[in-house]
Design a protein around this motif. Sequence first.
Motif, mmCIF file in Angstrom:
data_model
loop_
_atom_site.group_PDB
_atom_site.id
_atom_site.type_symbol
_atom_site.label_atom_id
_atom_site.label_comp_id
_atom_site.label_asym_id
_atom_site.label_seq_id
_atom_site.Cartn_x
_atom_site.Cartn_y
_atom_site.Cartn_z
ATOM 1 N N PHE A 64 44.528 23.583 10.384
ATOM 2 C CA PHE A 64 45.741 23.537 9.565
ATOM 3 C C PHE A 64 46.967 23.658 10.450
ATOM 4 O O PHE A 64 46.882 24.052 11.609
ATOM 5 N N ASP A 98 50.892 25.266 10.014
ATOM 6 C CA ASP A 98 51.885 25.956 9.205
ATOM 7 C C ASP A 98 53.236 25.872 9.899
ATOM 8 O O ASP A 98 53.378 25.180 10.911
ATOM 9 N N ARG A 110 45.524 14.756 10.224
ATOM 10 C CA ARG A 110 44.682 14.444 9.068
ATOM 11 C C ARG A 110 45.523 14.447 7.798
ATOM 12 O O ARG A 110 46.597 15.054 7.761
ATOM 13 N N PRO A 111 45.064 13.798 6.743
ATOM 14 C CA PRO A 111 45.850 13.727 5.495
ATOM 15 C C PRO A 111 46.281 15.086 4.961
ATOM 16 O O PRO A 111 47.437 15.257 4.553
ATOM 17 N N GLU A 112 45.382 16.071 4.978
ATOM 18 C CA GLU A 112 45.755 17.386 4.440
ATOM 19 C C GLU A 112 46.805 18.069 5.306
ATOM 20 O O GLU A 112 47.676 18.781 4.800
ATOM 21 N N VAL A 113 46.758 17.843 6.610
ATOM 22 C CA VAL A 113 47.774 18.397 7.505
ATOM 23 C C VAL A 113 49.110 17.707 7.249
ATOM 24 O O VAL A 113 50.159 18.356 7.182
ATOM 25 N N GLN A 157 50.110 16.318 4.450
ATOM 26 C CA GLN A 157 50.627 16.806 3.170
ATOM 27 C C GLN A 157 51.247 18.195 3.312
ATOM 28 O O GLN A 157 52.306 18.468 2.754
ATOM 29 N N THR A 158 50.600 19.055 4.055
ATOM 30 C CA THR A 158 51.128 20.405 4.268
ATOM 31 C C THR A 158 52.467 20.349 4.988
ATOM 32 O O THR A 158 53.420 21.037 4.605
#
Length: 137
Positions: free
Chosen positions: A74, A76, A103-106, A108-109
């Motif tokens: 992740f 932050d 990555r997509p989730e990173v 988006q975050t």
Amino acid sequence: MAEQARLLSENERQRELIRGLSMPVLPVSSETLVMPLVGELDESRIALAQATALQAIDQMHARHLVLDITGMPFVDTTVAGGLIRLVQAANLLGARVTLVGVRPEVAQTMVALGIDLASVATAADLASALHREPITK
């Protein structure tokens, strides 16, 4: 007591060695370095990454650094801020930085946190980043 002090010193030396090995900077040409970042980054690991990358850029006279964050679970605000500071410092040394492995989730975050990476070049993967840069031997 002397033996215990020696063992503690040896233990600390080994920890430093492991920390250094956990953030390799790999030369792929005379001007291009790759630094894979793996695992979670806290403030001390971010500082180590910055110091390691900047020292390698300076010593090898690199003009391009590829930061591969594929192995990071992740990102932050602390990590993103550290990456931006690394990009800015590398720019001061005359090196361009390309961030790969988002990555997509990173992604988006980072967008949800309002992290501005407009000044950071990105590529889908390591091969794309290296293909963009002229490889000088």
